[in-house]
Motif scaffolding. Structure first.
Motif, PDB file in Angstrom:
ATOM      1  N   LEU A  72     136.656  34.849  84.648  1.00  2.00           N
ATOM      2  CA  LEU A  72     137.678  34.648  85.672  1.00  2.00           C
ATOM      3  C   LEU A  72     137.863  35.924  86.460  1.00  2.00           C
ATOM      4  CD1 LEU A  72     138.520  31.832  85.015  1.00  2.00           C
ATOM      5  CD2 LEU A  72     138.682  33.063  82.857  1.00  2.00           C
ATOM      6  N   GLN A  73     137.996  35.784  87.770  1.00  2.91           N
ATOM      7  CA  GLN A  73     138.454  36.936  88.541  1.00  2.91           C
ATOM      8  C   GLN A  73     139.951  36.750  88.744  1.00  2.91           C
ATOM      9  OE1 GLN A  73     136.582  37.969  92.311  1.00  2.91           O
ATOM     10  NE2 GLN A  73     137.473  39.998  92.090  1.00  2.91           N
ATOM     11  N   LEU A  74     140.718  37.598  88.064  1.00  7.55           N
ATOM     12  CA  LEU A  74     142.170  37.521  88.213  1.00  7.55           C
ATOM     13  C   LEU A  74     142.543  37.843  89.660  1.00  7.55           C
ATOM     14  CD1 LEU A  74     143.328  39.407  84.970  1.00  7.55           C
ATOM     15  CD2 LEU A  74     142.968  36.945  85.303  1.00  7.55           C
ATOM     16  N   ASP A  75     143.636  37.289  90.125  1.00  9.36           N
ATOM     17  CA  ASP A  75     144.041  37.542  91.517  1.00  9.36           C
ATOM     18  C   ASP A  75     144.292  39.021  91.760  1.00  9.36           C
ATOM     19  OD1 ASP A  75     143.781  34.900  91.995  1.00  9.36           O
ATOM     20  OD2 ASP A  75     145.929  34.454  92.132  1.00  9.36           O
ATOM     21  N   GLU A  76     144.630  39.744  90.703  1.00  6.79           N
ATOM     22  CA  GLU A  76     144.845  41.193  90.841  1.00  6.79           C
ATOM     23  C   GLU A  76     143.529  41.976  90.849  1.00  6.79           C
ATOM     24  OE1 GLU A  76     146.310  39.190  88.715  1.00  6.79           O
ATOM     25  OE2 GLU A  76     148.464  39.232  89.179  1.00  6.79           O
ATOM     26  N   GLY A  77     142.379  41.313  90.550  1.00  2.00           N
ATOM     27  CA  GLY A  77     141.087  41.979  90.669  1.00  2.00           C
ATOM     28  C   GLY A  77     140.193  41.967  89.445  1.00  2.00           C
ATOM     29  N   PRO A  78     140.698  42.383  88.287  1.00  2.00           N
ATOM     30  CA  PRO A  78     139.787  42.492  87.133  1.00  2.00           C
ATOM     31  C   PRO A  78     139.171  41.156  86.703  1.00  2.00           C
ATOM     32  CG  PRO A  78     141.814  43.703  86.730  1.00  2.00           C
ATOM     33  CD  PRO A  78     142.034  42.907  87.983  1.00  2.00           C
ATOM     34  N   HIS A  79     137.988  41.245  86.100  1.00  2.00           N
ATOM     35  CA  HIS A  79     137.358  40.085  85.487  1.00  2.00           C
ATOM     36  C   HIS A  79     137.824  39.966  84.038  1.00  2.00           C
ATOM     37  CE1 HIS A  79     133.625  39.467  88.295  1.00  2.00           C
ATOM     38  NE2 HIS A  79     134.760  39.548  88.969  1.00  2.00           N
ATOM     39  N   MET A  80     137.888  38.730  83.554  1.00  2.00           N
ATOM     40  CA  MET A  80     138.318  38.459  82.177  1.00  2.00           C
ATOM     41  C   MET A  80     137.513  37.261  81.676  1.00  2.00           C
ATOM     42  SD  MET A  80     142.234  37.716  80.895  1.00  2.00           S
ATOM     43  CE  MET A  80     142.792  39.392  81.199  1.00  2.00           C
ATOM     44  N   VAL A  81     137.152  37.269  80.399  1.00  2.00           N
ATOM     45  CA  VAL A  81     136.457  36.124  79.795  1.00  2.00           C
ATOM     46  C   VAL A  81     137.476  35.252  79.075  1.00  2.00           C
ATOM     47  CG1 VAL A  81     134.795  35.415  78.025  1.00  2.00           C
ATOM     48  CG2 VAL A  81     134.250  37.310  79.566  1.00  2.00           C
ATOM     49  N   SER A  82     137.408  33.959  79.316  1.00  2.00           N
ATOM     50  CA  SER A  82     138.285  33.030  78.621  1.00  2.00           C
ATOM     51  C   SER A  82     137.620  31.658  78.605  1.00  2.00           C
ATOM     52  CB  SER A  82     139.655  32.961  79.308  1.00  2.00           C
ATOM     53  OG  SER A  82     140.511  32.077  78.610  1.00  2.00           O
TER      54      SER A  82
END
Lengths: 139, 383
Positions: A88-98
């Protein structure tokens, strides 16, 4: 205070803030006090300015699917099989796996808008997964 | 050619197969013997050694213990490459650099692998005692499997370039066709595209035939100076240029971009260090631990434009009769997972003209590339 970084750059206490946030319904990343850079996964220092003071920051929990895969070989302890793993690309910028839940069986959800949902996992912890924004809004 | 030009003078494999019942050390002795015999030299003539060894293989060892076992002493240069490096290419490129710098004259580079994960006698590494990025941010989500980062790369690639799985099917068919011409390949039954689509999905859209084939094997390559190469038995193959590139220390899933990864800066460095160009390359041996990796290398090395690898393959350019025969030993999905060493060795054999039925006509220049994502290595070889 200088934390001792381990070989993978993850200071041991620094994962705790993430799960502590999940427990109270917040999806947190780290934010550099000095330059405001948002950081995920957590690191002991800010790569941009080498700042050592990083503070947990609550995101909005909304994101866009950057990439995803339907996992058909392995079994997810809570979601079973098959299940969807996404970056996921969070709206604030960083990528996260979920994980993505609430999707039909189309091959990919890239570009879709999603938001975090907290589910109880079989190992007793709350797991932040993502579901389509529209599903939540129409409920 | 300057005084310290570097050549590959010997290549060799151990026995290769599934559950051979041999230890890593036994396999290593076999590949070393084969490479020494190929070069026509004795172990005592070697004064440098590099190995790639990761705890995941349960081949926890280092270059010095290999050197001692193999009777290589004194050692003037030795290095052990860890998991966060582009596999076989990392010690290979370091050996090239060490010889070029005059730290040693003749170096052996070894990659020994035990079949993962089905071999019962291969123990898993102990669970991490302390939290890691993987344990906190991948594993709770059923994430972290190699097929998943490959699938995330492949899915994003197909999305950005509006490409389909048809090119991946053709790529698998092409490689199996090469494998039918390689007596050393483990999988040699011809397949067609239906055979590819019958291969089970692991992490959609990655199929089993997009993955390398786990096996027990050791691979060894001997590098030396051009001067010494003249005295070796085998026809020397010269290292024209080499490049390593690493961009990040994160699980591949969390790279900031899944398409523009380490092969791009690596390829730029490789071409900056030679007067040769992609048009000069007669065959390419590009890592295929997962098929999408080969696609990334085709584009990074400039054999086609961004997003054009699929059309390049569907156009037949990567077949024996095409402009750039690709992975001519059959690739790691057919010869077994040798962590890139097979591509270096196949490039050498093509440039020697030793490849029989699958020989590329007039092969003068070959490129070999390894890994993807966070780190990459590549070598340009000439005869």
């Amino acid at each position: 205070m200088i934390q001792e970084p381990d070989a993978r750059g993850l200071a041991h206490p620094s994962a705790a803030f993430f799960w502590a946030g999940i427990a109270i319904g917040e999806l947190r990343v780290l934010r550099c006090d000095a330059c405001a850079q948002l950081i995920h996964p957590p690191r002991p220092v800010c790569r941009r300015c080498l700042g050592e003071h990083l503070t947990p920051y609550a995101t909005a929990g909304t994101a866009t699917v950057y990439s995803d895969t339907v996992e058909r070989r392995l079994v997810h302890p809570t979601l079973g099989s098959p299940y969807r793993v996404a970056v996921l690309q969070l709206d604030e910028g960083p990528h996260m796996v979920s994980n993505l839940v609430g999707f039909d069986d189309r091959p990919s959800a890239i570009g879709d808008r999603v938001e975090v949902e907290f589910i109880d996992s079989v190992d007793g912890r709350v797991l932040p997964v993502f579901r389509p924004v529209s599903t939540r809004e129409s409920r | 050619m300057n005084d310290r030009s570097v050549a590959i003078v010997g290549v060799g494999y151990s026995a290769v197969g599934r559950n051979l019942g041999l230890t890593a050390r036994q396999l290593t002795v076999q590949s070393t013997r084969a490479a020494l015999a190929d070069a026509g030299i004795e172990a005592g003539q070697i004064d440098g050694i590099g190995v790639h060894a990761t705890s995941a293989d349960e081949v926890i060892d280092d270059a010095l213990s290999y050197a001692w076992m193999l009777g290589i002493s004194p050692v003037s240069w030795y290095a052990t490459s860890s998991a966060l490096t582009p596999a076989f290419s990392h010690p290979a490129i370091q050996a090239y650099a060490a010889i070029k710098a005059g730290l040693c004259d003749t170096a052996i580079v070894i990659r020994t692998m035990l079949q993962q994960p089905s071999a019962g006698r291969v123990r898993r590494p102990p669970a991490a005692a302390e939290p890691s990025i993987e344990s906190e941010f991948l594993e709770p989500f059923g994430a972290g499997a190699g097929t998943q980062w490959a699938a995330l790369m492949m899915r994003r690639y197909m999305h950005e370039h509006r490409s389909t799985v048809d090119a991946f099917a053709r790529h698998a068919v092409n490689k199996r066709r090469f494998a039918t011409m390689n007596p050393d390949a483990l999988l040699r039954e011809p397949i067609d595209t239906d055979g590819y689509f019958a291969s089970p999905l692991t992490s959609d859209p990655v199929r089993r035939l997009d993955c390398d084939y786990p096996c027990d094997v050791s691979s060894a390559v001997i590098f030396s100076t051009a001067e010494r190469a003249a005295d070796c038995r085998a026809r020397p193959v010269f290292v024209e240029s080499a490049a390593l590139s690493a961009i990040a220390d994160v699980p591949f899933e969390l790279l900031p971009d899944l398409i523009e990864t380490a092969p791009i800066p690596c390829a730029a460095d490789l071409w900056a260090r030679t007067s040769l160009t992609p048009r000069d390359v007669d065959c390419a041996q590009l890592y295929d631990g997962f098929s999408i990796i080969t696609f990334q290398w085709l584009e990074a090395l400039g054999f086609c434009g961004p997003g054009e690898a699929g059309d390049f393959i569907l156009d037949g350019q990567t077949e024996l009769t095409g402009s750039l025969p690709l992975n001519t030993d059959g690739g790691a999905c057919n010869v077994g997972r040798r962590h890139g060493a097979n591509f270096c060795i196949e490039a050498v054999r093509q440039l020697r003209g030793d490849c029989g039925e699958r020989q590329v006509d007039d092969a003068d220049v070959a490129v070999y590339a390894n890994a993807v994502g966070a780190f990459a290595g590549a070598m340009l070889l000439t005869r």
